[in-house]
Design an enzyme around this catalytic site. Structure first.
Site, PDB file in Angstrom:
ATOM      1  N   GLY A 132       0.843  -1.214   0.000  1.00  0.00           N
ATOM      2  CA  GLY A 132       0.000   0.000   0.000  1.00  0.00           C
ATOM      3  C   GLY A 132       0.871   1.254   0.000  1.00  0.00           C
ATOM      4  O   GLY A 132       0.493   2.293   0.541  1.00  0.00           O
ATOM      5  N   LEU A 150      -0.053   7.525   3.673  1.00  0.00           N
ATOM      6  CA  LEU A 150       1.013   7.229   4.629  1.00  0.00           C
ATOM      7  C   LEU A 150       2.229   6.634   3.921  1.00  0.00           C
ATOM      8  O   LEU A 150       3.373   7.038   4.182  1.00  0.00           O
ATOM      9  CB  LEU A 150       0.480   6.254   5.692  1.00  0.00           C
ATOM     10  N   TYR A 181     -14.510  -1.512   8.770  1.00  0.00           N
ATOM     11  CA  TYR A 181     -13.084  -1.176   8.912  1.00  0.00           C
ATOM     12  C   TYR A 181     -12.629  -1.393  10.361  1.00  0.00           C
ATOM     13  O   TYR A 181     -11.605  -2.035  10.616  1.00  0.00           O
ATOM     14  CB  TYR A 181     -12.919   0.286   8.503  1.00  0.00           C
TER      15      TYR A 181
HETATM   16  P1  NAD Z   1      -4.634   5.117   1.605  1.00  0.00           P
HETATM   17  O1  NAD Z   1      -6.011   4.724   1.239  1.00  0.00           O
HETATM   18  O2  NAD Z   1      -4.127   6.462   1.256  1.00  0.00           O
HETATM   19  O3  NAD Z   1      -3.596   4.044   1.037  1.00  0.00           O
HETATM   20  C1  NAD Z   1      -3.855   2.676   1.033  1.00  0.00           C
HETATM   21  C2  NAD Z   1      -3.147   2.066  -0.164  1.00  0.00           C
HETATM   22  O4  NAD Z   1      -3.458   0.677  -0.181  1.00  0.00           O
HETATM   23  C3  NAD Z   1      -3.583   2.668  -1.507  1.00  0.00           C
HETATM   24  O5  NAD Z   1      -2.466   3.120  -2.245  1.00  0.00           O
HETATM   25  C4  NAD Z   1      -4.285   1.498  -2.222  1.00  0.00           C
HETATM   26  O6  NAD Z   1      -4.052   1.469  -3.628  1.00  0.00           O
HETATM   27  C5  NAD Z   1      -3.635   0.307  -1.538  1.00  0.00           C
HETATM   28  N1  NAD Z   1      -4.473  -0.891  -1.607  1.00  0.00           N
HETATM   29  C6  NAD Z   1      -5.814  -0.995  -1.436  1.00  0.00           C
HETATM   30  N2  NAD Z   1      -6.200  -2.275  -1.623  1.00  0.00           N
HETATM   31  C7  NAD Z   1      -5.073  -2.979  -1.892  1.00  0.00           C
HETATM   32  C8  NAD Z   1      -4.810  -4.341  -2.170  1.00  0.00           C
HETATM   33  N3  NAD Z   1      -5.788  -5.248  -2.241  1.00  0.00           N
HETATM   34  N4  NAD Z   1      -3.523  -4.711  -2.391  1.00  0.00           N
HETATM   35  C9  NAD Z   1      -2.521  -3.815  -2.357  1.00  0.00           C
HETATM   36  N5  NAD Z   1      -2.711  -2.513  -2.110  1.00  0.00           N
HETATM   37  C10 NAD Z   1      -3.966  -2.102  -1.889  1.00  0.00           C
HETATM   38  O7  NAD Z   1      -4.507   4.872   3.180  1.00  0.00           O
HETATM   39  P2  NAD Z   1      -3.420   5.467   4.176  1.00  0.00           P
HETATM   40  O8  NAD Z   1      -3.996   6.668   4.782  1.00  0.00           O
HETATM   41  O9  NAD Z   1      -2.106   5.548   3.527  1.00  0.00           O
HETATM   42  O10 NAD Z   1      -3.440   4.310   5.282  1.00  0.00           O
HETATM   43  C11 NAD Z   1      -2.389   3.375   5.372  1.00  0.00           C
HETATM   44  C12 NAD Z   1      -2.653   2.472   6.562  1.00  0.00           C
HETATM   45  O11 NAD Z   1      -2.743   3.257   7.747  1.00  0.00           O
HETATM   46  C13 NAD Z   1      -3.961   1.676   6.481  1.00  0.00           C
HETATM   47  O12 NAD Z   1      -3.762   0.399   7.054  1.00  0.00           O
HETATM   48  C14 NAD Z   1      -4.894   2.470   7.337  1.00  0.00           C
HETATM   49  O13 NAD Z   1      -5.911   1.667   7.881  1.00  0.00           O
HETATM   50  C15 NAD Z   1      -3.958   2.977   8.407  1.00  0.00           C
HETATM   51  N6  NAD Z   1      -4.474   4.174   9.057  1.00  0.00           N
HETATM   52  C16 NAD Z   1      -4.549   5.340   8.361  1.00  0.00           C
HETATM   53  C17 NAD Z   1      -5.088   6.452   8.979  1.00  0.00           C
HETATM   54  C18 NAD Z   1      -5.209   7.761   8.254  1.00  0.00           C
HETATM   55  O14 NAD Z   1      -5.747   8.719   8.836  1.00  0.00           O
HETATM   56  N7  NAD Z   1      -4.724   7.888   7.026  1.00  0.00           N
HETATM   57  C19 NAD Z   1      -5.508   6.380  10.316  1.00  0.00           C
HETATM   58  C20 NAD Z   1      -5.444   5.157  10.968  1.00  0.00           C
HETATM   59  C21 NAD Z   1      -4.894   4.054  10.338  1.00  0.00           C
HETATM   60  C1  AKB Z   2     -10.353   6.805   8.737  1.00  0.00           C
HETATM   61  O1  AKB Z   2     -10.953   7.870   8.959  1.00  0.00           O
HETATM   62  O2  AKB Z   2     -10.876   5.796   8.275  1.00  0.00           O
HETATM   63  C2  AKB Z   2      -8.900   6.748   9.119  1.00  0.00           C
HETATM   64  C3  AKB Z   2      -8.725   6.179  10.482  1.00  0.00           C
HETATM   65  C4  AKB Z   2      -8.899   7.039  11.661  1.00  0.00           C
HETATM   66  O3  AKB Z   2      -8.440   5.022  10.609  1.00  0.00           O
HETATM   67  N1  AKB Z   2      -8.340   8.040   9.008  1.00  0.00           N
END
Ligand code: NAD
Ligand code: AKB
Length: 333
Positions: A21, A26, A153
Site C-alpha cells: 500500500g 502514509l 473497517y
Molecule cells: P490510503 O487509502 O491512502 O492508502 C492505502 C493504499 O493501499 C492505496 O495506495 C491502495 O491502492 C492500496 N491498496 C488498497 N487495496 C489494496 C490491495 N488489495 N492490495 C494492495 N494494495 C492495496 O490509506 P493510508 O492513509 O495511507 O493508510 C495506510 C494504513 O494506515 C492503512 O492500514 C490504514 O488503515 C492505516 N491508518 C490510516 C489512517 C489515516 O488517517 N490515514 C488512520 C489510521 C490508520
Molecule cells: C479513517 O478515517 O478511516 C482513518 C482512520 C482514523 O483510521 N483516518
C-alpha cells in the site's frame, strides 16, 4: 503447513523492507524516511498500481490478497521486514463492507503467515482509533477498554490486532502496531477515511475555494500530523523488543480538535476562507470514535511524544501546500 527452511532470523542482516500500500497517503511519506534510514536499494515498494509520482524505489505490483504473489516477492527479493499498509479505510469500507473485510483481513493474514514462514525479522501493521465504538470512554480512551467497533473497517482492525497478538504469542513473530488517529499530510490525497475532511480543508483553503465539511462543526476527533505519525512508527520499530508490553496495538495521541477549531486556525492565514457544514453518513462513524486518546503506555514503554500541536501543524501544512501550488503555477507557464 509447509515450512520454509530458508529462514535466517538468527543472523544479523541488513533489513530488506517491503512496503505494501506504498502509494497511499502514509506509504508515500513513510517510504521517503525508510529510504533515508535503510537506503533506497533496500526498500521495495508495492501497491495495486504503479506510483503516480516518480520513484527510484524498486516497485512490484501486488494485490495483498494474492498469497502466492506475496510469497514470490518475499522469496525472490529476500525481504526481511514488511510494513503492511494496504487497506480500505472507514468511509470507503462502509460502501462495501465485505470487500473491506477481505482486503484488510486476508491481506494481514497473508503478511503474518509470510512472517512466520520466512522468519521475517519484523512486521509493522497500523491499526486505528476505529477499533473503539460508542461504548468506549471518549475522553480519554484508555489503552485497554471496551472495544466494540461499529464499522467494517473498525471490526477488521480489531480482529487484526488480535491476530497480531496471536502470531506474537504463538510463533514469536515480532509484529508491532499503532492505533493511529486521523493522519494529516500534504503529500498524498485522502484515501476514503472519516477523518479526511481535515486534509481536504487545507487543499480548499490554499486553492481559494469554499469548503463543505461532511462532519458537524463541533465533532472532536483525535488527529496527528504526518511527521509525528512517521516518527511514532519508526520509534516503535526501533524500540527495544523487551520493553514492548502491548502486542495488539498501542494507543497514541497528538492533537484533538473539531472542524470549527481547525477552520478558525486556517482562517488566521486565509481570512476570506469560508466553510459550510453538511454532515452525511460519516457523522455517525465519527460520533462512535474517541475524542482524546490515553497514550500513557506508549509514553512509558518507548517514550512516545508528539512534536506538533494544532497551531504548528496548520502553519506547516499551509506553508508546504502553498509551495506546491506556487511551483505548479511556475511549471505551467
Ligand atoms: P490510503 O487509502 O491512502 O492508502 C492505502 C493504499 O493501499 C492505496 O495506495 C491502495 O491502492 C492500496 N491498496 C488498497 N487495496 C489494496 C490491495 N488489495 N492490495 C494492495 N494494495 C492495496 O490509506 P493510508 O492513509 O495511507 O493508510 C495506510 C494504513 O494506515 C492503512 O492500514 C490504514 O488503515 C492505516 N491508518 C490510516 C489512517 C489515516 O488517517 N490515514 C488512520 C489510521 C490508520
Ligand atoms: C479513517 O478515517 O478511516 C482513518 C482512520 C482514523 O483510521 N483516518
Amino acid at each position: 503447513m509447509e515450512e520454509n527452511t530458508k529462514g535466517v532470523a538468527d543472523k544479523v542482516r541488513t533489513p530488506k523492507i517491503l512496503v505494501t500500500g506504498a502509494c497511499g497517503q502514509l506509504g508515500s511519506e513513510l517510504t521517503e524516511q525508510l529510504n533515508k534510514i535503510y537506503g533506497v536499494e533496500n526498500v521495495v515498494i508495492s501497491d495495486l498500481k504503479e506510483p503516480v509520482k516518480k520513484t527510484t524505489n524498486h516497485f512490484e505490483a501486488l494485490d495483498v490478497t494474492d498469497t502466492n504473489r506475496l510469497y514470490e516477492i518475499i522469496e525472490s527479493l529476500e525481504i526481511t521486514q514488511i510494513y503492511h499498509l494496504a487497506a480500505i479505510l472507514s468511509a470507503k469500507g462502509e460502501e462495501n463492507p465485505h470487500i473491506a473485510w477481505r482486503i484488510n483481513m486476508d491481506g494481514l493474514l497473508n503478511v503474518l503467515e509470510a512472517g512466520r514462514r520466512w522468519k521475517l525479522d519484523k512486521i509493522y501493521w497500523p491499526s486505528s482509533i476505529a477499533v473503539f465504538g460508542v461504548n468506549s470512554p471518549k475522553n480519554p480512551t484508555p489503552q485497554n477498554t471496551v472495544i466494540e467497533p461499529s464499522t467494517a473497517y473498525g471490526i477488521s482492525k480489531h480482529a487484526g490486532e488480535l491476530w497480531c497478538q496471536y502470531y506474537h504469542d504463538q510463533f514469536g513473530l515480532d509484529v508491532r502496531s499503532l492505533r493511529y488517529p486521523g493522519l494529516i499530510g500534504y503529500q498524498g490525497l485522502p484515501g476514503g477515511g472519516t477523518t479526511d475532511y481535515a486534509v481536504d480543508i487545507f487543499h480548499k483553503a490554499v486553492q481559494g475555494e469554499k469548503f463543505t465539511c461532511f462532519l458537524s462543526k463541533d465533532t472532536v476527533l483525535p488527529m496527528m500530523y504526518m511527521p509525528d505519525a512517521i516518527k511514532a512508527t519508526l520509534d516503535l520499530m526501533e524500540a527495544d523488543k523487551e520493553k514492548l508490553s502491548v502486542h495488539t496495538s498501542y494507543n497514541i495521541q497528538a492533537i484533538s480538535f473539531s472542524p470549527e477549531e481547525i477552520f478558525n486556525e486556517i482562517k488566521k492565514s486565509y481570512p476570506s476562507f469560508t466553510t459550510e457544514y453538511a454532515p452525511d453518513f460519516r457523522q455517525k462513524i465519527a460520533d462512535s470514535w474517541p475524542e482524546v486518546i490515553d497514550d500513557a503506555q506508549a509514553r512509558n514503554d518507548w517514550n512516545w511524544e508528539p512534536n506538533y500541536d494544532l497551531k504548528s501543524m496548520v502553519a506547516d501544512m499551509l506553508k508546504n501546500l502553498k509551495e506546491i501550488k506556487d511551483l505548479a503555477l511556475v511549471q505551467n507557464h
